[in-house]
Design a protein around this motif. Structure first.
Motif, PDB file in Angstrom:
ATOM      1  N   UNK A 179       0.813  -1.218   0.000  1.00 21.09           N
ATOM      2  CA  UNK A 179       0.000   0.000   0.000  1.00 21.09           C
ATOM      3  C   UNK A 179       0.850   1.274   0.000  1.00 21.09           C
ATOM      4  N   UNK A 180       2.007   1.235   0.668  1.00 23.70           N
ATOM      5  CA  UNK A 180       2.887   2.397   0.660  1.00 23.70           C
ATOM      6  C   UNK A 180       3.427   2.693  -0.726  1.00 23.70           C
ATOM      7  N   UNK A 181       3.822   1.653  -1.451  1.00 21.55           N
ATOM      8  CA  UNK A 181       4.306   1.842  -2.821  1.00 21.55           C
ATOM      9  C   UNK A 181       3.171   2.340  -3.721  1.00 21.55           C
ATOM     10  N   UNK A 182       1.984   1.809  -3.536  1.00 21.35           N
ATOM     11  CA  UNK A 182       0.840   2.259  -4.326  1.00 21.35           C
ATOM     12  C   UNK A 182       0.558   3.734  -4.065  1.00 21.35           C
ATOM     13  N   UNK A 183       0.628   4.153  -2.804  1.00 20.32           N
ATOM     14  CA  UNK A 183       0.423   5.565  -2.480  1.00 20.32           C
ATOM     15  C   UNK A 183       1.467   6.435  -3.173  1.00 20.32           C
ATOM     16  N   UNK A 184       2.727   5.980  -3.157  1.00 19.65           N
ATOM     17  CA  UNK A 184       3.785   6.734  -3.830  1.00 19.65           C
ATOM     18  C   UNK A 184       3.555   6.797  -5.334  1.00 19.65           C
ATOM     19  N   UNK A 185       3.024   5.727  -5.920  1.00 21.67           N
ATOM     20  CA  UNK A 185       2.737   5.716  -7.351  1.00 21.67           C
ATOM     21  C   UNK A 185       1.646   6.726  -7.699  1.00 21.67           C
ATOM     22  N   UNK A 186       0.622   6.830  -6.850  1.00 24.46           N
ATOM     23  CA  UNK A 186      -0.421   7.824  -7.078  1.00 24.46           C
ATOM     24  C   UNK A 186       0.126   9.240  -6.954  1.00 24.46           C
ATOM     25  N   UNK A 187       1.028   9.451  -6.021  1.00 29.15           N
ATOM     26  CA  UNK A 187       1.679  10.751  -5.908  1.00 29.15           C
ATOM     27  C   UNK A 187       2.471  11.075  -7.165  1.00 29.15           C
ATOM     28  N   UNK A 188       3.191  10.069  -7.687  1.00 27.40           N
ATOM     29  CA  UNK A 188       3.940  10.275  -8.920  1.00 27.40           C
ATOM     30  C   UNK A 188       3.002  10.638 -10.065  1.00 27.40           C
ATOM     31  N   UNK A 189       1.864   9.960 -10.144  1.00 25.35           N
ATOM     32  CA  UNK A 189       0.899  10.260 -11.196  1.00 25.35           C
ATOM     33  C   UNK A 189       0.355  11.682 -11.051  1.00 25.35           C
ATOM     34  N   UNK A 190       0.193  12.148  -9.830  1.00 26.39           N
ATOM     35  CA  UNK A 190      -0.247  13.526  -9.617  1.00 26.39           C
ATOM     36  C   UNK A 190       0.806  14.520 -10.101  1.00 26.39           C
ATOM     37  N   UNK A 191       2.068  14.244  -9.809  1.00 27.01           N
ATOM     38  CA  UNK A 191       3.127  15.161 -10.261  1.00 27.01           C
ATOM     39  C   UNK A 191       3.204  15.192 -11.781  1.00 27.01           C
ATOM     40  N   UNK A 192       3.016  14.037 -12.415  1.00 26.99           N
ATOM     41  CA  UNK A 192       3.079  13.970 -13.869  1.00 26.99           C
ATOM     42  C   UNK A 192       1.889  14.662 -14.521  1.00 26.99           C
ATOM     43  N   UNK A 193       0.753  14.737 -13.807  1.00 21.13           N
ATOM     44  CA  UNK A 193      -0.448  15.328 -14.373  1.00 21.13           C
ATOM     45  C   UNK A 193      -0.312  16.833 -14.582  1.00 21.13           C
ATOM     46  N   UNK A 194       0.487  17.502 -13.749  1.00 18.86           N
ATOM     47  CA  UNK A 194       0.678  18.952 -13.875  1.00 18.86           C
ATOM     48  C   UNK A 194       2.134  19.276 -13.547  1.00 18.86           C
ATOM     49  N   UNK A 195       3.042  18.982 -14.478  1.00 14.35           N
ATOM     50  CA  UNK A 195       4.469  19.129 -14.177  1.00 14.35           C
ATOM     51  C   UNK A 195       4.893  20.558 -13.885  1.00 14.35           C
ATOM     52  N   UNK A 196       4.268  21.526 -14.527  1.00 17.57           N
ATOM     53  CA  UNK A 196       4.658  22.916 -14.284  1.00 17.57           C
ATOM     54  C   UNK A 196       4.304  23.339 -12.866  1.00 17.57           C
ATOM     55  N   UNK A 197       3.093  23.016 -12.445  1.00 21.94           N
ATOM     56  CA  UNK A 197       2.706  23.347 -11.062  1.00 21.94           C
ATOM     57  C   UNK A 197       3.582  22.601 -10.073  1.00 21.94           C
ATOM     58  N   UNK A 198       3.854  21.333 -10.350  1.00 21.08           N
ATOM     59  CA  UNK A 198       4.711  20.543  -9.479  1.00 21.08           C
ATOM     60  C   UNK A 198       6.065  21.195  -9.309  1.00 21.08           C
ATOM     61  N   UNK A 199       6.689  21.557 -10.421  1.00 22.00           N
ATOM     62  CA  UNK A 199       8.025  22.159 -10.358  1.00 22.00           C
ATOM     63  C   UNK A 199       8.017  23.464  -9.587  1.00 22.00           C
TER      64      UNK A 199
END
Length: 305
Positions: free
Chosen positions: A266-286
């Motif tokens: 579940x911890x890895x899955x949570x991290x994967x969802x976080x990664x997907x969030x960062x990829x969804x809006x890379x400019x805002x993330x940066x």
């Protein structure tokens, strides 16, 4: 005779891998097969562990004696027997006695038997392997990450034992999302938070629900759905009331070999969802990460390595 506290310690003790040949006998594997399948509560796992560690003696105990040794109630032993597939304690004890007699007779040994900690790690590795296979098609994770990224505010729900996973996700998500609201208390407090999030324009809730699954988590998910929020659920079961209520559910295994569950997958899955969030809006993330780094330097949040 040992006290209930001592019995609890014995029941959950980590045993050495350097055991005598008699402790390595095949009956140990038979017991693990018997107890590993069902979803057991922490108290039931203490009973199972005690039986594994003391099978040649415990198999001949009365229900009262076994309850005293483990430090649980007699009804708990009865419920344990039912949980592992028996009509009651007498039926379970009959099976335990046949296993114990085999051990006393010196049944075939097991080579290189893992100790309790190694067995727990092995179970987590299996869960991670299953998750890896699920990630062969990452589209669901990418889709949900995009939706969570767009939801403002984004509500993260985790009650009771699931609080730690929700707090991890919420802490990291705040670095990349402008409005993350963490809900870790059930009842009316959760209802208020969910309704306010919807009124503020939120569209999604990410809920964590690890065993034992709580009624208040189910109620909170229903409130969220009733208010018009969509729910993404991270849990351990693909079927059941919680998954049925969610718009999308990610089911991944939890480690259940020790008294309390562990959550590698579940911890890895949570991290994967976080990664997907960062990829969804890379400019805002940066932009947000750079701003956070500036603040952390200015206020000296972290030690210099």
């Amino acid at each position: 005779m040992s006290s209930p506290q001592q019995a609890r310690a014995q029941a959950s003790a980590i045993t050495s891998g350097k055991t005598a040949p008699e402790a390595e006998a095949a009956p140990t594997s038979r017991l693990r097969e018997l107890f590993d399948g069902p979803r057991l509560s922490p108290g039931q796992r203490r009973i199972a562990q005690y039986l594994i560690e003391h099978i040649t003696e415990a198999a001949f105990l009365s229900i009262t004696e076994l309850a005293d040794r483990v430090g649980v109630s007699q009804p708990s032993v009865t419920r344990f027997a039912a949980a592992v597939g028996f009509s009651g304690y007498p039926a379970l004890r009959e099976t335990l006695q046949s296993i114990a007699l085999r051990a006393l007779a010196g049944g075939p040994g097991e080579e290189n038997r893992a100790n309790e900690l190694q067995a727990a790690v092995d179970a987590e590795i299996e869960s991670l392997e299953n998750l890896r296979r699920d990630f062969a098609d990452p589209d669901r994770v990418i889709h949900v990450g995009r939706e969570l990224s767009r939801s403002s505010p984004l509500t993260v729900l985790g009650l009771r034992i699931s609080v730690s996973l929700a707090e991890y996700f919420g802490y990291a998500a705040r670095r990349i999302h402008p409005d993350v609201r963490l809900v870790t208390r059930g009842g009316s407090v959760a209802y208020d938070a969910l309704l306010q999030a919807r009124e503020a324009g939120g569209t999604w809730v990410l809920a964590f629900a690890m065993p034992r699954h709580s009624l208040e988590t189910l109620q909170a998910i229903r409130v969220a759905r009733g208010a018009g929020l969509k729910v993404a659920l991270v849990t351990d079961l693909a079927l059941g009331p919680l998954a049925d209520e969610a718009d999308i559910a990610f089911a991944t295994g939890t480690g259940s070999r020790l008294v309390f569950d562990s959550y590698a997958a579940p911890g890895v899955l949570a991290a994967a969802l976080l990664q997907a969030m960062t990829d969804a809006d890379p400019e805002r993330t940066q932009a947000r990460l750079e701003k956070y780094e500036q603040l952390s330097e200015q206020h000296q949040f972290f030690l210099k390595d």
